[in-house]
Design an enzyme around this catalytic site. Structure first.
Site, PDB file in Angstrom:
ATOM      1  N   ARG A 177       0.793  -9.513   8.408  1.00  0.00           N
ATOM      2  CA  ARG A 177       2.099  -9.356   9.069  1.00  0.00           C
ATOM      3  C   ARG A 177       2.064  -8.514  10.334  1.00  0.00           C
ATOM      4  O   ARG A 177       3.105  -8.281  10.951  1.00  0.00           O
ATOM      5  CB  ARG A 177       3.104  -8.765   8.081  1.00  0.00           C
ATOM      6  N   PRO A 218       0.816  -1.206   0.000  1.00  0.00           N
ATOM      7  CA  PRO A 218       0.000   0.000   0.000  1.00  0.00           C
ATOM      8  C   PRO A 218       0.851   1.257   0.000  1.00  0.00           C
ATOM      9  O   PRO A 218       1.266   1.731   1.044  1.00  0.00           O
ATOM     10  CB  PRO A 218      -0.830  -0.127   1.273  1.00  0.00           C
ATOM     11  N   GLU A 219       1.134   1.754  -1.193  1.00  0.00           N
ATOM     12  CA  GLU A 219       1.793   3.049  -1.323  1.00  0.00           C
ATOM     13  C   GLU A 219       0.705   4.084  -1.594  1.00  0.00           C
ATOM     14  O   GLU A 219      -0.476   3.766  -1.517  1.00  0.00           O
ATOM     15  CB  GLU A 219       2.828   2.990  -2.461  1.00  0.00           C
ATOM     16  N   ARG A 238      20.016  17.108  -1.109  1.00  0.00           N
ATOM     17  CA  ARG A 238      19.932  15.781  -0.495  1.00  0.00           C
ATOM     18  C   ARG A 238      21.217  14.988  -0.673  1.00  0.00           C
ATOM     19  O   ARG A 238      21.765  14.903  -1.766  1.00  0.00           O
ATOM     20  CB  ARG A 238      18.778  14.985  -1.104  1.00  0.00           C
ATOM     21  N   HIS A 249      -6.419 -13.239  10.253  1.00  0.00           N
ATOM     22  CA  HIS A 249      -5.655 -12.017  10.542  1.00  0.00           C
ATOM     23  C   HIS A 249      -6.530 -10.770  10.602  1.00  0.00           C
ATOM     24  O   HIS A 249      -6.070  -9.677  10.299  1.00  0.00           O
ATOM     25  CB  HIS A 249      -4.542 -11.800   9.513  1.00  0.00           C
TER      26      HIS A 249
END
Length: 278
Positions: free
Chosen positions: A116, A6-7, A159, A97
DNA sequence: AGTCAAACCTGGGCGC
DNA sequence: TGCGCCCAGGTTTGAC
């Protein structure tokens, strides 16, 4: 089993699929089967506070999904790697889950499922967002108005580190993960190990536009699904059909025919075309 | 301070 | 067929 990351585009797809279903509904109660997923406040306070709150809107920042409730409260989800939000009739069988169940007055559930157990939930006042460090330090939205070519050039030229690291850094720009970092670098013809401060102005421009183009395309395709990932309404995404390099190791580059390589960069597997990306 | 690795987890895929 | 091992991945944490 469920496999997807999930981005930003996937979280945005989930937001859009759930928004009209949830707005106006009151959370009757919540069942918390795995209390440790709630990071703030205590699980007990979480359960007590959320009962009776009305859902007013669904929003997103980076990979965070923000469920705005009354009284200025916000239910914050981070799905990490395998988290899913499912809107389904209360009678539906419980998936393995399933860690949290939000009960709704129309006989439906909003269920949080996460194989997870990495995903996290918070319940905070908007004014306390600073308590969620990852949310507070997020960089600009890649499709937002304050993410401009000028601000991008200024930011990236300062950066340290290589392009892969920089794109994955959520305080540089919000919402990019491993799939879209690789796809963005391919689209811009730049190598993941290229030091960020060495880009020419023209390359900076290319990278900026590739970020916006790739993220927008993935949203248009409702995100990327591997195996059987589905959004909040059970609909799969389609962007996996458009991937150029991610998980394409050994396959010919669509642009030049050279074989796609995989290499560990910034602690992550990185996929790239050794001929097209410099 | 800045860089890097480990930790958190489960299930899929691999070698034997 | 099955066991044990390694790997994936976002983010935080701890070590050098």
């Amino acid at each position: 089993m469920e496999s997807y990351l999930p981005e930003l585009p996937e979280v945005e797809t989930i937001r859009r699929s759930l928004r009209s279903k949830l707005i106006g509904q009151t959370i009757t109660s919540v069942q918390l089967h795995l209390p440790k997923i709630v990071k703030m406040p205590s699980p007990e306070a979480f359960i007590e506070t959320i009962a009776g709150k009305e859902i007013q809107d669904l929003d997103r920042r980076g990979k965070y999904l923000l469920v705005r409730l009354n009284d200025g409260l916000v239910l914050v989800f981070h799905l990490r790697m395998t988290g899913q939000l499912l809107y389904c009739p209360a009678a539906d069988p419980m998936a393995k889950h399933t860690h949290a169940i939000f009960e709704l007055p129309n006989g439906y559930h909003l269920r949080f499922v996460d194989m997870r157990q990495f995903g996290t939930l918070y319940l905070v006042k908007e004014e306390d967002f600073a308590l969620i460090k990852g949310l507070w330090t997020l960089g600009p939205e890649p499709l937002g108005a304050d993410f401009t070519p000028e601000s991008f050039r200024k930011s990236i030229s300062k950066r340290k580190g290589n392009l892969k690291q920089v794109l994955l850094n959520q305080s540089f720009v919000a919402g990019i993960g491993n799939i879209y970092a690789d796809e963005i670098l391919f689209a811009s013809g730049l190598h993941p190990e290229r030091p960020a401060h060495t880009l020419s102005e023209e390359e900076q421009e290319r990278l900026y536009h590739s970020i916006r183009k790739v993220i927008q395309a993935a949203i248009d395709h409702r995100g990327t699904s591997f195996r059987n990932y589905v959004d909040g309404q059970g609909v799969a995404g389609g962007h996996q059909l458009y991937l150029q390099v991610y998980r394409k190791t050994g396959k010919p580059c669509q642009s030049c025919g050279e074989y796609i390589q995989r290499k560990r960069v910034a602690g992550r597997s990185s996929h790239f075309c050794p001929r097209c990306q410099k």
